[in-house]
Design an enzyme around this catalytic site. Structure first.
Site, mmCIF file in Angstrom:
data_model
loop_
_atom_site.group_PDB
_atom_site.id
_atom_site.type_symbol
_atom_site.label_atom_id
_atom_site.label_comp_id
_atom_site.label_asym_id
_atom_site.label_seq_id
_atom_site.Cartn_x
_atom_site.Cartn_y
_atom_site.Cartn_z
ATOM 1 N N SER A 66 44.395 -78.326 -107.951
ATOM 2 C CA SER A 66 45.281 -77.531 -107.163
ATOM 3 C C SER A 66 44.934 -77.444 -105.715
ATOM 4 C CB SER A 66 45.489 -76.063 -107.565
ATOM 5 O OG SER A 66 46.167 -76.272 -108.813
ATOM 6 N N GLU A 88 -16.311 -79.518 -73.083
ATOM 7 C CA GLU A 88 -16.543 -80.911 -73.840
ATOM 8 C C GLU A 88 -17.370 -81.948 -72.752
ATOM 9 O OE1 GLU A 88 -15.750 -81.625 -76.907
ATOM 10 O OE2 GLU A 88 -15.151 -79.480 -77.142
#
Length: 780
Positions: free
Chosen positions: A460, A179
C-alpha cells in the site's frame, strides 16, 4: 638485545672471513639499491589515505541548535568542556549561549584557522548571533567534519602529509635533538656517532646505544624489514648513502617526518607528525607547541612503550628527556624548558573517527569507483559526503532497537539463520542529499545493503503514486471523487483476481481521500483499472523507480518491486512540492593537491505542480491523523508529517514512508528469504520510523507544510462528493483551483443555480450599459 661478546673474542682470521662474505654479498645488493633508491621521494610515496568525511556542521544565525546533539558532536570531535575562558579545542555552555574554541582543520580549499566563537540563542534555541572574541558578527562558522572511514590500502597506513616549511620549528628541533643532532653535517652515516656507540656497546657487552641517523631510519622504514641482522644493517648504510646523494637534506627530513611511525589507531599505523598531531592532540601540526613537539619526538624510539594514552607516566618521562637535551644543547632557553616541562601532556582522548555508516560508505565507494576508476581509492582523496552523523547514529539505533523490540514481542520472529532485517533511508527532499542510510541491522554480519539493492513489493505504500497518476489527469479526479468499494472480480492471464480490503469489509462508496487514508484496496484497484496500469508505470518511472513494473491491475496495490531508496526518493517529490531531486551521497571529491575532481551539481526537475503534490501531502497528513499512521502520535510526535504504511498481501514486507518539508524517511522491515512477518507496516515499520523522526526533528517537528497557490478549500458532502450548501453538511476538502464540484448536495441547489445565473446575467447587462455610457461621454 644480542650480546657483543663474540666480537671481542673473534680472531683476525675470523674477522677477515666476515669481511669477505660481506663484500661478496653486498656487491649485487649495491646495484639493486641504486635502482631502488632511484625512485625519488615524491608525493606519491607519501600519499595520504582516502578519507570519507561527514557533512560539516555549519552554524549560522537563525539555525536551531539541539543542545544534546550539539554537545554530543563536540564530544565526538574531542572538544573538552571547561568553566574557565575557552581555549582552542574546548567549549563552555551557559544559559542562552555556547562558546566553542573551533580547532583549525584542513579541507579541499586549504587550512581553516582556529577560532573562538560565541553562539547566542533566542527563546526557541535558534542562533540569534555569532560573535568572535572581539564581538564582531560572523555570517557563519563551520566545524571540522567528522571522519567516517579511512581507506588506507593493504599497508593500513594513516598519514596527513605536511610540507617541511609548514612544520613548526619546535617539531624539527625536538626530533633532531633526540634522533640526529648532526643531521645537517653528515652524509647519511654519522661516523663519530657510530664510533661512540660502538665503544659504549663493547664496554657494556650489549647494545645500549644506537647510531642510526635520520637518513638511515628513513631507508630502513621505506625499504627494509625491521629484523636486525648484519646484512640488513649493511643494506641500510648503502641505502642511506644513496639517499643522501640523490636528495637534499630538506627532502630527506621532510620524508622522514611524514613517514616515521608514531603509534596505532586500531588497525591503522599512524605515520608522520601530521596525523600524530591530530590523533594525540586533535590539532593541526602547525598549531603544536614545544611541549607537544617534544612528546612526539620522544615517542619515536618506542611508540608502543611510550604510548601516551596507555602509558602517560612513561611518555612524560620521555618528553622530559627530550626537553632536557634541548636545554643542555642551547636549542631552547631555560624558561621555555621549565614552561614546557610543567605543562600537561595535552592529550585529547576520543578525537577519532566515528564508527558508523558502513553501508553508506560502501555506497559512496561504488559511486567513487564508477566515476574515477577502480584505483581512485589509492589516490589519497578527500571525499566530502552528505551524511549527517547524528541522523546516522539515530538511524542505526532506531533499526537495531526496533528489531529487538519486535523480536521480544513476537517470539516467532526470532531466528538464528536468517534474522529479521530492516533498512532505513533519510533524504533532504529539496536537494536529494542522503542524510542517513542503514542497509541492515548489523554490517558486521551482513554487508548486503538492503536500502539500495533489495527489491521488494511496496504494498500500500505504492498507493500515493497511483493517486498522483489520477489527480494529475486534468481535473478528472479529485480527492472528493467517489470510488466504488464493492466486490471486484477481474479476469487476468494469470487467473481470476479478487482483491479484498485488509479487514474483509466493503463500504459501498468512498472518496479517494478516505480510500488513501484508510488504505482501502478495492477502491484503488478500481481506480488503477480506470486510469490504466500503463499510466501508473509511467508515473513511477518519472519518479525514479527503475526496476521492471508490469502494467497489470495488481500494480495499483503495490505488486511491483522497488528499493527503499527509490521509494523514498519518490516520496521526496511530494515533500519538495513537485520537484524531484536525484539522490546523491557526495558533495565533492578533492585530491591531495586540493584540486577538485568532482562536485555534485544539483539537478532538480519539476515533474508536477506544487498544487498536485500538495493534494497527496494533504491526504497523507490525514492518514497520520485518522488512518493507518495514527499510531505515530503514541510515540509522542505532534508535529507536521505526511506518511503512509505499506503491507503486502502475504505480510512478507512491511513499510512506513513519511516526510516533513525538510526530511523524507523510508523504512522497510522483512526477512531476506521472504518469509511472512505476520505484521502490517504500521506494526513493524512505523515504530522504527517514529523513533527516528522524533530524534531527528523533535516531538514538535520542524517547518509546517505550506498551502501553495492554486489550491482552494471547498466544503464537500462526504456521502455524495458534491459541494455542500444549505440543507446538507460538508467537510473542507482541498482542490486544484477550478476542479471543485459545481453541483451542490443542497436540496435548494437548482433554484440557487437559477438565481445565480439570473444574477450573473443582470450583472453582465449592467456592465454593458455602463461601458456604453462611458463611451458616449467620451465622444462629447
Amino acid at each position: 638485545m644480542r650480546p657483543l661478546g663474540w666480537l671481542r673474542r673473534s680472531s683476525p682470521s675470523r674477522l677477515l672471513v666476515v669481511g669477505l662474505v660481506f663484500l661478496v654479498t653486498m656487491a649485487p645488493t649495491v646495484i639493486v639499491i641504486e635502482a631502488l633508491v632511484r625512485a625519488r621521494l615524491t608525493d606519491q610515496m607519501f600519499r595520504p589515505p582516502t578519507r570519507y568525511l561527514a557533512r560539516p556542521t555549519v552554524l549560522y544565525p537563525g539555525m536551531r541548535v539541539d543542545g544534546k546533539r550539539f554537545e554530543g558532536q563536540l564530544q565526538r570531535l574531542g572538544y573538552r568542556q571547561t568553566r574557565r575562558a575557552v581555549r582552542i579545542g574546548e567549549y563552555s555552555r551557559r544559559s542562552g549561549s555556547w562558546t566553542v574554541g573551533r580547532r583549525s582543520f584542513r579541507h579541499g580549499d586549504g587550512l581553516e584557522p582556529a577560532q573562538v566563537v560565541t553562539l547566542r540563542l533566542d527563546y526557541d534555541a535558534r542562533i540569534r548571533s555569532l560573535r568572535d572574541p572581539r564581538n564582531r558578527s560572523l555570517r557563519f562558522v563551520a566545524l571540522e567534519p567528522e571522519i567516517l572511514w579511512t581507506y588506507a590500502g593493504k599497508d593500513a597506513v594513516d598519514r596527513v602529509p605536511v610540507a617541511l616549511n609548514e612544520m613548526p620549528d619546535e617539531v624539527i628541533r625536538a626530533v633532531l635533538t633526540i634522533e640526529d643532532q648532526r643531521f645537517f653535517e653528515h652524509k647519511g652515516v654519522d661516523l663519530r656517532r657510530v664510533a661512540g656507540a660502538l665503544i659504549a656497546n663493547i664496554r657494556a657487552g650489549r647494545v645500549t646505544q644506537g647510531a642510526s641517523t635520520v637518513t638511515q631510519q628513513l631507508a630502513k622504514n621505506l625499504f627494509l624489514s625491521p629484523r636486525r641482522t648484519p646484512l640488513r644493517k649493511a643494506r641500510e648504510l648503502a641505502m642511506a648513502l644513496t639517499l643522501e646523494r640523490r636528495h637534499t637534506k630538506e627532502e630527506i627530513l621532510e620524508a622522514y617526518l611524514n613517514h616515521v611511525y608514531l603509534g596505532q589507531d586500531g588497525v591503522l599505523a599512524i605515520r608522520g607528525v601530521g596525523r600524530a598531531a591530530q590523533f594525540y592532540f586533535a590539532k593541526d601540526v602547525t598549531q603544536l607547541g614545544l611541549s607537544e613537539a617534544a612528546l612526539l619526538a620522544g615517542i619515536i624510539r618506542g611508540p608502543s612503550m611510550y604510548a601516551p594514552f596507555r602509558h602517560p607516566e612513561r611518555a612524560q618521562e620521555r618528553r622530559a628527556l627530550v626537553l632536557n637535551l634541548m636545554e643542555q644543547r642551547d636549542v631552547i632557553s631555560r624558561e621555555d624548558h621549565d614552561r614546557a616541562t610543567a605543562a600537561g601532556l595535552g592529550l585529547v582522548p576520543g578525537a577519532q573517527r566515528v564508527r558508523t555508516g558502513r553501508y553508506f560508505v560502501d555506497y559512496v565507494t561504488r559511486d567513487l569507483t564508477d566515476a574515477h576508476g577502480k584505483k581512485a581509492l589509492d589516490q589519497g582523496l578527500s571525499v566530502f559526503t552528505t551524511l549527517d552523523v547524528d541522523l546516522q547514529l539515530l538511524a542505526e539505533s532506531a533499526v537495531r532497537d526496533g528489531l529487538t523490540r519486535l523480536e521480544r514481542a513476537h517470539s516467532r520472529l526470532r531466528t538464528q539463520n536468517e534474522p529479521l532485517q530492516a533498512a532505513l533511508v533519510a533524504l533532504d527532499p529539496r536537494t536529494g542529499e542522503i542524510l542517513a542510510m542503514t542497509g541492515g541491522r548489523d554490517y558486521g554480519t551482513s554487508q548486503f545493503n538492503r536500502a539500495v539493492y533489495a527489491r521488494r513489493q511496496p504494498g500500500s505504500a505504492f498507493k500515493p503514486i497511483v493517486a498522483l497518476t489520477a489527480l494529475a489527469r486534468g481535473g478528472r479526479y479529485t480527492l472528493a471523487t467517489q470510488l466504488e468499494d464493492n466486490p471486484l472480480r477481474v479476469e487476468t492471464p494469470a487467473g481470476l483476481w479478487q482483491p479484498t480490503n485488509y479487514d474483509g469489509r466493503f463500504r459501498g462508496k468512498v472518496t479517494m481521500r478516505e480510500a488513501l487514508e484508510r488504505s482501502l484496496n478495492v477502491p484503488f484497484a478500481r481506480l488503477g483499472i480506470d486510469i490504466g496500469p500503463e499510466h501508473i508505470v509511467e508515473t513511477a518511472q518519472r519518479l525514479g523507480i527503475t526496476g521492471p513494473l508490469s502494467p497489470v491491475p495488481s500494480l495499483a496495490l503495490g505488486a511491483g518491486e522497488v528499493t527503499p531508496l527509490e521509494l523514498t526518493r519518490a516520496y521526496g517529490m511530494f515533500a519538495a512540492e513537485g520537484y524531484l531531486a536525484r539522490p546523491h551521497a557526495t558533495l565533492r571529491v578533492v585530491d591531495t593537491d586540493g584540486e577538485e575532481l568532482s562536485r555534485f551539481e544539483f539537478r532538480g526537475e519539476r515533474l508536477y505542480g506544487a498544487a498536485e503534490a500538495y493534494l497527496i501531502t494533504s491526504a497523507l497528513q490525514g492518514a497520520v491523523q485518522r488512518g493507518t499512521g495514527r499510531a505515530l502520535s503514541s510515540f509522542g510526535y505532534r508535529g507536521p508529517v505526511a506518511a503512509k504504511s505499506g503491507t503486502t498481501n502475504d505480510f512478507r514486507d512491511a513499510w512506513f514512508m513519511g516526510y516533513t518539508p525538510t526530511l523524507v524517511v523510508g523504512v522497510w522491515v522483512g526477512f531476506d528469504d521472504g518469509r511472512p512477518l505476520g505484521l502490517p507496516g504500521s506494526g513493524a515499520a512505523l515504530p522504527i520510523f517514529a523513533r527516528f523522526l522524533v530524534g531527528a526533528v523533535g516531538t514538535r517537528g520542524d517547518l509546517d507544510f505550506q498551502i501553495p497557490s492554486g489550491i482552494e478549500v471547498v466544503e464537500v458532502d462526504h456521502d455524495t462528493g458534491l459541494r455542500a450548501g444549505p440543507g446538507c453538511r460538508g467537510e473542507p476538502e482541498v482542490f486544484i483551483r477550478g476542479t471543485a464540484p459545481e453541483e451542490s448536495c443542497s436540496p435548494y441547489w437548482a433554484s440557487d443555480r437559477r438565481y445565480r445565473s439570473n444574477r450573473d446575467r443582470t450583472g453582465r447587462e449592467l456592465a454593458h450599459l455602463l461601458e456604453e455610457l462611458l463611451r458616449r461621454l467620451g465622444r462629447n
